[in-house]
Design an enzyme around this catalytic site. Sequence first.
Site, PDB file in Angstrom:
ATOM      1  N   TYR A 141       0.770  -1.294   0.228  1.00  0.00           N
ATOM      2  CA  TYR A 141      -0.052   0.132   0.021  1.00  0.00           C
ATOM      3  C   TYR A 141       0.717   1.139   0.018  1.00  0.00           C
ATOM      4  O   TYR A 141       1.807   1.311   0.876  1.00  0.00           O
ATOM      5  CB  TYR A 141      -0.986   0.087   1.259  1.00  0.00           C
ATOM      6  CG  TYR A 141      -1.876   1.246   1.248  1.00  0.00           C
ATOM      7  CD1 TYR A 141      -2.795   1.499   0.426  1.00  0.00           C
ATOM      8  CD2 TYR A 141      -1.598   2.252   2.270  1.00  0.00           C
ATOM      9  CE1 TYR A 141      -3.646   2.434   0.453  1.00  0.00           C
ATOM     10  CE2 TYR A 141      -2.327   3.400   2.416  1.00  0.00           C
ATOM     11  CZ  TYR A 141      -3.425   3.528   1.697  1.00  0.00           C
ATOM     12  OH  TYR A 141      -4.296   4.643   1.603  1.00  0.00           O
ATOM     13  N   ASP A 234       9.251   2.666  -0.190  1.00  0.00           N
ATOM     14  CA  ASP A 234       8.233   3.509   0.937  1.00  0.00           C
ATOM     15  C   ASP A 234       8.494   2.943   2.170  1.00  0.00           C
ATOM     16  O   ASP A 234       8.110   1.934   2.701  1.00  0.00           O
ATOM     17  CB  ASP A 234       6.896   2.745   0.300  1.00  0.00           C
ATOM     18  CG  ASP A 234       5.854   3.632   1.056  1.00  0.00           C
ATOM     19  OD1 ASP A 234       6.017   4.348   1.833  1.00  0.00           O
ATOM     20  OD2 ASP A 234       4.639   3.407   0.580  1.00  0.00           O
ATOM     21  N   LYS A 262       4.039   9.053   8.879  1.00  0.00           N
ATOM     22  CA  LYS A 262       3.834   8.348  10.017  1.00  0.00           C
ATOM     23  C   LYS A 262       4.764   9.023  11.155  1.00  0.00           C
ATOM     24  O   LYS A 262       4.585  10.245  11.619  1.00  0.00           O
ATOM     25  CB  LYS A 262       3.719   6.786   9.926  1.00  0.00           C
ATOM     26  CG  LYS A 262       2.814   6.475   9.069  1.00  0.00           C
ATOM     27  CD  LYS A 262       1.960   5.018   9.199  1.00  0.00           C
ATOM     28  CE  LYS A 262       1.045   5.020   8.141  1.00  0.00           C
ATOM     29  NZ  LYS A 262       0.782   4.141   7.073  1.00  0.00           N
TER      30      LYS A 262
HETATM   31  C1  LIG Z   1       0.289   4.646   5.669  1.00  0.00           C
HETATM   32  C2  LIG Z   1       1.149   4.413   4.477  1.00  0.00           C
HETATM   33  C3  LIG Z   1       1.211   5.362   3.214  1.00  0.00           C
HETATM   34  C4  LIG Z   1      -0.060   6.412   3.353  1.00  0.00           C
HETATM   35  O1  LIG Z   1       0.188   7.331   4.248  1.00  0.00           O
HETATM   36  P1  LIG Z   1      -0.833   8.343   4.558  1.00  0.00           P
HETATM   37  O2  LIG Z   1      -0.401   9.311   5.461  1.00  0.00           O
HETATM   38  O3  LIG Z   1      -2.094   7.655   5.006  1.00  0.00           O
HETATM   39  O4  LIG Z   1      -1.418   9.189   3.363  1.00  0.00           O
HETATM   40  C5  LIG Z   1       1.967   5.009   2.147  1.00  0.00           C
HETATM   41  N1  LIG Z   1       2.868   4.013   2.307  1.00  0.00           N
HETATM   42  C6  LIG Z   1       2.725   3.216   3.294  1.00  0.00           C
HETATM   43  C7  LIG Z   1       3.687   2.038   3.243  1.00  0.00           C
HETATM   44  C8  LIG Z   1       1.843   3.346   4.437  1.00  0.00           C
HETATM   45  O5  LIG Z   1       1.896   2.447   5.475  1.00  0.00           O
END
Ligand SMILES: *Cc1c(COP(=O)(O)O)cnc(C)c1O
Length: 419
Positions: A141, A234, A262
């Site tokens: 994701y 990511d 995060k």
């Molecule tokens: C949470 C998440 C995102 C998206 O971040 P948001 O602040 O919710 O837009 C992107 N990549 C990973 C791996 C994530 O866990």
Amino acid sequence: MDSKSLYTKAQTLMPGGVNSPLRACKYVNSEPVFIQNAKGARLWDVEGREYIDYVMSWGPMILGHQDPAVSEAAHKAVDLGTSYGAPCYGEVALAEEITKLIPSMEMLRMVSSGTEATMSALRLARGYTGRNKFIKFIGNYHGHADSFLAAAGSAAGTIPGTPGVPEEVIKHTLLAHYNDLDAVRAHFETSGDDIACIIVEPVAGNMGLVLPRDGFLQGLRDLCTQYGAILIFDEVITGFRLALGGAQERFGITPDLTTLGKIIGGGFPVGCYGGKREIMEHMAPVGGVFQAGTLSGNPVAMAAGLATLKRLQQCDYAALEARTRKFAEALTAIMVEKGQAMSLAHIASAFTMYFSKVPVTNMTESGQCNAEAYATYWQQMLAQGIYLAPAGFECSFTSFIHTDEDFEQTLEAARKVEF
Ligand SMILES: *Cc1c(COP(=O)(O)O)cnc(C)c1O
């Protein structure tokens, strides 16, 4: 107001009563509790019920809720004004701290969410290489930008098809199963000249926790180098969770670009992307690739983020990892004693206890877990004051504030679960 009446009202005001789909608790056949306040490793709902928190806002709260240093920094920043739309000290200080801790990020850009970070990193990779296609992994994701909503993980993975995302956009998104290096190689062999980048969660955290097989990340690195494509890690979850230097430090693989979110906001909306100077200098106003943000580098968020990273440098990651492993193993053993087929995935302060006989290495296997057993477990744990991710395909997070007593109380609750 109690949770039930708030939920009823919320459903008339917001689709599903929520601002992010998983919060509706549909995957555990339940309704959400509304949170009143949080401190340390605990949450309290609007009816005053107390919970031990293993969601931790889906990752950001690795120091616990209301860490004194982070709260103080945020309060001080508020008193200096909440947004300027102009350069400020905090964004320089946080950028300097991040580039120090994650050396592959020679230069970076602050944005306001992980979604913005990955979306912008993809645009940069395309702008830099002049290529359109990219490879993403099924069950990974990367936020909710159009290009990533093909076989995405988290709640997006449970929605069949992607209404609202044009075929023309998705046709540039090449898919492979996580841990399947041969599939990635095959994509390069057919369309190597038009692949701008690979984007990957170096440890997957949105189909449950899935570790990379030996050689997987190195293989991605080698293929990108060979074909002149950009490797994007990511690290929105793994950054500052697996180690101060993220998954790239832990596994010793250097990506070209990294996305963060995060934890770096200390509970405020922050994202960030960065990497090689030579690539980053393709961003406007130096280069031609455009990206902007009214609230980017917000002074309050920057202050909270910086305080978080400073505090983390005093924390013992190895000790938390060992305690988390012991706890997650004990929790899993309790479920096994109750006759459940289980498999545990763990690294650092993240784990997923799969209701599954086989170890989960990709999305297909993650999808085969016993969702019904997870729902039963989740509901009964919640009733006993344990707040877990409301879906079996998510990570649980511990933090530096969780105590052994918190873990013991959680195990005690688990012993009382009946299937
Ligand atoms: C949470 C998440 C995102 C998206 O971040 P948001 O602040 O919710 O837009 C992107 N990549 C990973 C791996 C994530 O866990």
